[in-house]
Scaffold this active site. Structure first.
Site, mmCIF file in Angstrom:
data_model
loop_
_atom_site.group_PDB
_atom_site.id
_atom_site.type_symbol
_atom_site.label_atom_id
_atom_site.label_comp_id
_atom_site.label_asym_id
_atom_site.label_seq_id
_atom_site.Cartn_x
_atom_site.Cartn_y
_atom_site.Cartn_z
ATOM 1 N N SER A 76 0.840 -1.198 0.000
ATOM 2 C CA SER A 76 0.000 0.000 0.000
ATOM 3 C C SER A 76 0.868 1.239 0.000
ATOM 4 C CB SER A 76 -0.890 -0.002 1.246
ATOM 5 O OG SER A 76 -1.478 1.273 1.467
ATOM 6 N N TYR A 106 -2.114 -0.587 9.921
ATOM 7 C CA TYR A 106 -2.083 -0.944 8.497
ATOM 8 C C TYR A 106 -0.715 -0.645 7.900
ATOM 9 C CZ TYR A 106 -3.909 -1.315 3.697
ATOM 10 O OH TYR A 106 -4.157 -1.683 2.396
#
Length: 251
Positions: free
Chosen positions: A142, A155
């Site tokens: 990501s 995350y």
């Protein structure tokens, strides 16, 4: 239908919907046999059924990506039906966004189980059921692994780990004929992502993206498919940004 991925057998985790489902459909349309692994049995069956109805080859595999035994069994089932595996896409994820002071052991544990342990089990499953010759691993990272973003500490930790282990495994497994790469999706309003990002959030992400639009599930599936293809035969240890430029604009 095409034959670009003919002869490939690919296990895809988190493939019941979103990017995983789009990847399964694209690979199958190009001749691959795919294992649609998802914790949700209904979603796995729906995606596999859509593929077979379109003339492709797919098997629904209900499993929790964080459970090593379940992932190993799923890979064995796919290999038994379709032949030795030529690739795996580690797409499954479980996400919560929250300030670092609000992170709990329960939430962080589940995110680590799915987001970090899951790809490890996926790699092991591929190695246990691999075909002869070259095989490929594609992980999903990501933009948060490269740029700061408030409220994403859990995350960020997970995706940073996946980016690092992608490079590490490319070195470790390269001599065994295993290519290891990752794709960094930009802002893609998948069903799962929409549960944590509202329209205002997507408007902001669209404005931050140099190409001026959000990504689609198909955009990311195409990048993943490239890394599994013969066209990427000399590509390993790469983090491919399929993000519309959002990462470089944020740096």
């Amino acid at each position: 239908m095409s034959d670009r991925h003919a002869g490939q057998v690919v296990l895809i985790t988190g493939a019941g919907r979103g990017i995983g489902a789009a990847t399964a459909k694209l690979l199958a349309a190009r001749g691959a046999a795919v294992g649609v692994l998802d914790i949700d049995e209904t979603l796995a069956k729906e995606t596999a059924a859509a593929i077979t109805e379109a003339g492709g080859r797919a098997i629904a595999l209900t499993a929790d990506a964080s459970d090593r035994a379940q992932v190993m069994t799923a890979a064995e089932t796919l290999a038994g039906q379709s032949g030795p595996l030529t690739g795996i896409v580690n797409d499954a994820i479980w996400i919560r966004y929250e300030p670092v002071e609000a992170v709990t052991d329960e939430v962080l544990g589940r995110m680590l189980d799915v987001g970090v342990k899951g790809p490890f089990w996926g790699v092991q499953a591929l190695l246990a059921q691999r075909a002869e010759g070259e095989v490929a691993i594609v992980n999903i990272t990501s933009p948060v692994a490269e740029v700061g973003s408030a409220g994403t500490s859990s995350y960020t930790a997970i995706k940073g780990a996946i980016a690092a282990v992608t490079r590490q495994l490319a070195v470790e497994l390269g001599p065994q004929g295993v290519r290891v790469n990752a794709v960094t999706p930009g802002a893609v309003p998948t069903p799962g992502a929409r549960t944590i990002v509202d329209e205002a959030g997507y408007d902001k992400r669209r404005a931050q993206t140099p190409l001026g639009r959000l990504g689609t599930e198909e955009d990311i599936a195409a990048a993943i498919a490239y890394l599994l293809s013969d066209d990427a035969g000399f590509v390993t240890g790469t983090i491919l940004r399929a993000d519309g430029g959002i990462t470089i604009k944020s740096v």
